[in-house]
Motif scaffolding. Structure first.
Motif, short mmCIF file in Angstrom:
data_model
loop_
_atom_site.label_atom_id
_atom_site.label_comp_id
_atom_site.label_asym_id
_atom_site.label_seq_id
_atom_site.Cartn_x
_atom_site.Cartn_y
_atom_site.Cartn_z
N ALA A 247 138.17 93.60 21.24
CA ALA A 247 138.35 92.74 20.07
C ALA A 247 138.22 93.60 18.84
O ALA A 247 137.15 94.18 18.59
CB ALA A 247 137.30 91.62 20.06
N ILE B 202 142.36 80.85 14.53
CA ILE B 202 140.93 81.12 14.73
C ILE B 202 140.32 81.69 13.46
O ILE B 202 139.35 81.15 12.93
CB ILE B 202 140.70 82.09 15.91
CG1 ILE B 202 141.20 81.47 17.22
CG2 ILE B 202 139.22 82.48 16.02
CD1 ILE B 202 141.13 82.41 18.41
N ASN B 203 140.87 82.77 12.96
CA ASN B 203 140.34 83.41 11.77
C ASN B 203 141.02 82.89 10.50
O ASN B 203 142.19 82.48 10.52
CB ASN B 203 140.50 84.93 11.87
CG ASN B 203 139.45 85.55 12.75
OD1 ASN B 203 138.34 85.82 12.32
ND2 ASN B 203 139.79 85.75 14.02
N ASP C 171 145.91 86.82 19.25
CA ASP C 171 145.66 87.25 17.89
C ASP C 171 144.83 86.19 17.16
O ASP C 171 144.39 85.19 17.74
CB ASP C 171 146.95 87.60 17.15
CG ASP C 171 147.82 86.39 16.83
OD1 ASP C 171 147.33 85.24 16.88
OD2 ASP C 171 149.01 86.59 16.51
N GLY C 172 144.61 86.40 15.87
CA GLY C 172 143.69 85.55 15.14
C GLY C 172 144.26 84.24 14.62
O GLY C 172 143.53 83.45 14.01
N GLN D 249 136.58 86.26 16.22
CA GLN D 249 137.84 86.10 16.94
C GLN D 249 137.60 85.89 18.43
O GLN D 249 138.18 85.00 19.06
CB GLN D 249 138.72 87.34 16.71
CG GLN D 249 139.85 87.55 17.72
CD GLN D 249 140.93 86.50 17.60
OE1 GLN D 249 141.06 85.87 16.56
NE2 GLN D 249 141.71 86.30 18.65
N GLY E 217 142.69 90.77 16.64
CA GLY E 217 142.86 90.04 17.88
C GLY E 217 142.22 90.75 19.06
O GLY E 217 141.46 91.71 18.89
N PRO F 78 145.86 86.07 9.49
CA PRO F 78 144.95 86.15 10.64
C PRO F 78 145.53 86.98 11.78
O PRO F 78 144.82 87.25 12.76
CB PRO F 78 144.76 84.69 11.04
CG PRO F 78 145.95 83.98 10.51
CD PRO F 78 146.32 84.69 9.24
#
Length: 329
Positions: A195, A218-219, A214-215, A157, A124, A120
């Motif tokens: 993003a 989240i991702n 960054d991700g 993101q 970001g 991930p």
């Protein structure tokens, strides 16, 4: 980055030469048995984003000796790639989790045929190096540019980062922009928050951009490969796609085992400095497998959150979109 990533066979040999772990015949796998379908009349159009999948295939040479004809179609982001797939101009398309779901809302005939596992940290929120913004909370009242369209992994993101910081989408202005245009605007100082995702993300960082978030957390870090409805419904094309996916799986394993060699080839094919290419490829979605129940469950969670947050217009049944048996063709 949106241009051609073609390179000569001679250059690939020079770069890989002594670094390849096995001859091309081994990487390409054993020849089809007598009972295999005749794929000599099949032509596949392999969709790609910013040359990444093609670089992987050419670096590992896994498509050499394929029993069908193929050609590449390169796009700078998922939105135009899926437009082409919906029009049956490409047969397969690699993309992140949310773009696949967004595409499925407009094209329920597409099928998810493979999963790619990455980090991930390959996307970001970026701000210029000298920006006064040091936290996501400071984005309130600002304009954030998102690559490349509504329903991208970059938007997912952004939404996750905003929720984490207690900011509503209504508290910021969101603008959608294709990655190449966004990159130029960001580097010129015209964008204060962006993003985005690799390779644009990694290249911008290498040129001084600062990561706001960054991700991680989240991702999902998962990417997927989809087949167009028309290609998937064609038995011979489906068999050829299954073969391509098996070859790309071997390509990913090769790249993970030879990170420096792959980074050198990726950098050459995509015109990216080797150190930046290495940073990008080390977090890329290289490990690949056919779709599993766990992948479907993960993607369903992404879909449910995206519907809840208004990113996707309607609910999706991911299991109905996934083909978990194509690897048995």
């Amino acid at each position: 980055m949106a241009g051609s990533v073609s390179t000569s066979f001679r250059l690939r040999r020079q770069l890989l030469g002594a670094l390849a772990a096995a001859p091309a015949a081994v990487l390409a796998g054993a020849a089809h048995g007598a009972g295999a379908p005749d794929l000599s009349g099949v032509t596949l159009v392999l969709g790609d984003q910013a040359g990444g999948l093609r670089a992987l295939a050419e670096a590992s040479r896994v498509l050499e000796g394929a029993p069908y004809t193929y050609r590449w179609a390169n796009f700078q982001g998922a939105a135009p790639l899926f437009e082409a797939q919906r029009a049956n101009a490409v047969d397969i398309a690699p993309a992140g989790d949310l773009p696949v779901l967004a595409a499925a809302t407009g094209d329920p005939s597409l099928r998810i045929v493979a999963t790619r596992v990455g980090s991930p940290t390959q996307l970001g929120l970026l701000v210029p190096q000298r920006s006064g913004l040091h936290s996501v909370a400071q984005l309130k009242g600002r304009t954030v540019f998102v690559s490349s369209a509504r329903g991208s992994i970059a938007e997912y993101q952004l939404d996750g980062a905003l929720a984490e910081a207690g900011i509503a989408r209504a508290d910021i202005q969101i603008r959608y922009i294709l990655p190449v245009d966004a990159f130029a605007a960001f580097m010129s100082g015209s964008i204060e928050a962006w993003a985005t995702f690799d390779p644009y993300y990694g290249i911008a960082i290498s040129r001084g951009a600062r990561v706001l978030r960054d991700g991680t957390g989240i991702n999902s870090g998962l990417g997927f490969i989809t087949a167009s409805g028309a290609a998937h419904a064609n038995p011979l094309k489906r068999a050829a796609i299954a073969d391509v996916l098996q070859r790309l799986q071997r390509a990913g394993d090769w790249a993970l085992a030879h990170p420096q060699a792959y980074a050198e080839v990726y950098g050459t094919l995509t015109r990216t400095p080797t150190d930046t290419a290495l940073a990008i490829t080390q977090r890329a979605s290289l490990k690949q497998h056919f779709v599993t129940a766990a992948d479907i469950a993960t993607l369903q969670k992404v879909a449910d959150v995206a519907v809840r947050d208004g990113i996707l217009p309607r609910a999706l049944d991911v299991a109905a979109l996934a083909d978990t048996r194509i690897g048995t063709v």
